[in-house]
Design a protein around this motif. Structure first.
Motif, PDB file in Angstrom:
ATOM      1  N   GLN A 146       0.835  -1.191   0.000  1.00 11.56           N
ATOM      2  CA  GLN A 146       0.000   0.000   0.000  1.00 11.56           C
ATOM      3  C   GLN A 146       0.879   1.253   0.000  1.00 11.56           C
ATOM      4  O   GLN A 146       2.095   1.179   0.150  1.00 11.56           O
ATOM      5  CB  GLN A 146      -0.934  -0.008   1.214  1.00 11.56           C
ATOM      6  N   SER A 147       0.240   2.395  -0.161  1.00 13.69           N
ATOM      7  CA  SER A 147       0.956   3.665  -0.070  1.00 13.69           C
ATOM      8  C   SER A 147       0.498   4.404   1.181  1.00 13.69           C
ATOM      9  O   SER A 147      -0.544   4.077   1.759  1.00 13.69           O
ATOM     10  CB  SER A 147       0.699   4.528  -1.309  1.00 13.69           C
ATOM     11  N   CYS A 148       1.290   5.382   1.580  1.00 19.51           N
ATOM     12  CA  CYS A 148       0.974   6.115   2.813  1.00 19.51           C
ATOM     13  C   CYS A 148       1.459   7.551   2.676  1.00 19.51           C
ATOM     14  O   CYS A 148       2.590   7.787   2.254  1.00 19.51           O
ATOM     15  CB  CYS A 148       1.642   5.433   4.010  1.00 19.51           C
ATOM     16  N   LEU A 149       0.608   8.485   3.037  1.00 24.33           N
ATOM     17  CA  LEU A 149       0.949   9.901   2.915  1.00 24.33           C
ATOM     18  C   LEU A 149       0.517  10.638   4.172  1.00 24.33           C
ATOM     19  O   LEU A 149      -0.655  10.592   4.560  1.00 24.33           O
ATOM     20  CB  LEU A 149       0.246  10.490   1.685  1.00 24.33           C
ATOM     21  N   ASP A 150       1.484  11.277   4.814  1.00 24.33           N
ATOM     22  CA  ASP A 150       1.203  12.042   6.025  1.00 24.33           C
ATOM     23  C   ASP A 150       0.093  13.059   5.771  1.00 24.33           C
ATOM     24  O   ASP A 150       0.092  13.734   4.740  1.00 24.33           O
ATOM     25  CB  ASP A 150       2.482  12.768   6.462  1.00 24.33           C
ATOM     26  N   PRO A 151      -0.887  13.181   6.678  1.00 19.75           N
ATOM     27  CA  PRO A 151      -2.023  14.097   6.452  1.00 19.75           C
ATOM     28  C   PRO A 151      -1.603  15.542   6.188  1.00 19.75           C
ATOM     29  O   PRO A 151      -2.180  16.206   5.333  1.00 19.75           O
ATOM     30  CB  PRO A 151      -2.835  13.977   7.747  1.00 19.75           C
ATOM     31  N   LEU A 152      -0.588  16.024   6.913  1.00 17.58           N
ATOM     32  CA  LEU A 152      -0.134  17.397   6.702  1.00 17.58           C
ATOM     33  C   LEU A 152       0.472  17.552   5.315  1.00 17.58           C
ATOM     34  O   LEU A 152       0.187  18.512   4.595  1.00 17.58           O
ATOM     35  CB  LEU A 152       0.889  17.791   7.764  1.00 17.58           C
ATOM     36  N   LEU A 153       1.311  16.597   4.921  1.00 18.60           N
ATOM     37  CA  LEU A 153       1.923  16.660   3.599  1.00 18.60           C
ATOM     38  C   LEU A 153       0.880  16.475   2.505  1.00 18.60           C
ATOM     39  O   LEU A 153       0.963  17.095   1.442  1.00 18.60           O
ATOM     40  CB  LEU A 153       3.030  15.609   3.477  1.00 18.60           C
TER      41      LEU A 153
END
Length: 270
Positions: A144-151
């Motif tokens: 899966q992929s993951c992206l910090d909410p702020l970024l």
């Protein structure tokens, strides 16, 4: 989060990561001593630690199988985008996965460029102590992929696009759709069939777009779009639409243009 709850959550994540990482080579590449030390101490599955891209490439010569790299954007011989490009070129794109750790103060253009390079996860350095980095590692190991909410929020804020002359410019919805179609590998004839337009009309649209952003051809348009974060490397040719280019598929209809996109209303992508 309560310290005891954080420790319990961390132990659970580390156990899951160790299980998911079986058969993987896990490496850390950064000039940040804290990132290298904390990763090496926390992750039993971490077998390689390097302070530069060149050092990591040398260590990887004796490895095989899938590779997960945790990196910063701080190596003297190249940033995260350079690391991703060099490792995928040397080892094969299918073999490599990347988790990039960035400060929350990273410049918008830099953030867009790193995300466009194809990293599977972006983590905010300031949130790593809350278990976010471990969570991202586990998600990437599971495909899966993951992206910090702020970024993520910052990525959703449009950049000021600039043409070759340095002047700010705006792209219409139709122009953005053209870029997406070109990235998927469609030529002007296929784009015309998709949107039920004449081929020479699409070629004129593309010619105008090249002139607007200051490039000469589709290759230049893709490079410009990647640099401005409009598309990402994994998006290139990843989801080409099936086309019917026989008599029915190539027949053009004269339809009223939709004002929001400029495409024929009945052919507007759903």
């Amino acid at each position: 989060m309560d310290p005891a709850a954080l420790r319990a959550s961390t132990r659970h994540l580390l156990t899951d990561i160790a299980t998911a990482a079986e058969g993987w080579t896990v490496a850390i590449c950064s000039e940040d001593l804290l990132l290298r030390a904390s990763g090496a101490l926390l992750l039993d599955c971490c077998s390689l630690v390097a302070g530069s891209i060149g050092e990591l490439l040398i260590q990887l010569e004796a490895t095989a199988g899938p590779l997960l790299v945790v990196c910063g954007d701080d190596c003297a011989d190249g940033g995260a985008d350079a690391l991703i490009e060099q490792l995928r070129s040397a080892l094969g794109a299918a073999r490599c996965r990347f988790v990039v750790v960035l400060a929350d103060s990273v410049a918008p253009e830099r953030l867009q460029r790193i995300w466009s390079s194809g990293a599977e996860a972006l983590c905010c350095l300031q949130a790593c102590g809350q278990g976010q980095l471990l969570h991202a590692l586990l998600m990437v190991l599971r495909g899966q992929s993951c992206l910090d909410p702020l970024l993520r929020q910052r990525l959703q804020q449009p950049l000021a696009l600039r043409g070759a002359d340095g002047q700010a410019l705006e792209l219409s919805s139709r122009e953005q759709e053209l870029i997406a179609a070109v990235a998927r590998g469609h030529n002007s004839r296929e784009i015309a069939a998709l949107h039920q337009l004449r081929g020479d009309t699409v070629r004129r649209y593309l010619s105008n777009l090249y002139r607007k952003v200051g490039v000469r051809d589709q290759r230049g348009l893709i490079s410009w779009s990647l640099a401005h974060g409009l598309i990402r490397l994994p998006d290139l040719h990843s989801h080409p639409r099936p086309l019917q280019l026989g008599a029915e598929g190539s027949r053009h209809r004269s339809l009223g243009a939709d004002r929001s996109t400029g495409w024929p209303a009945a052919a507007r992508p759903g």
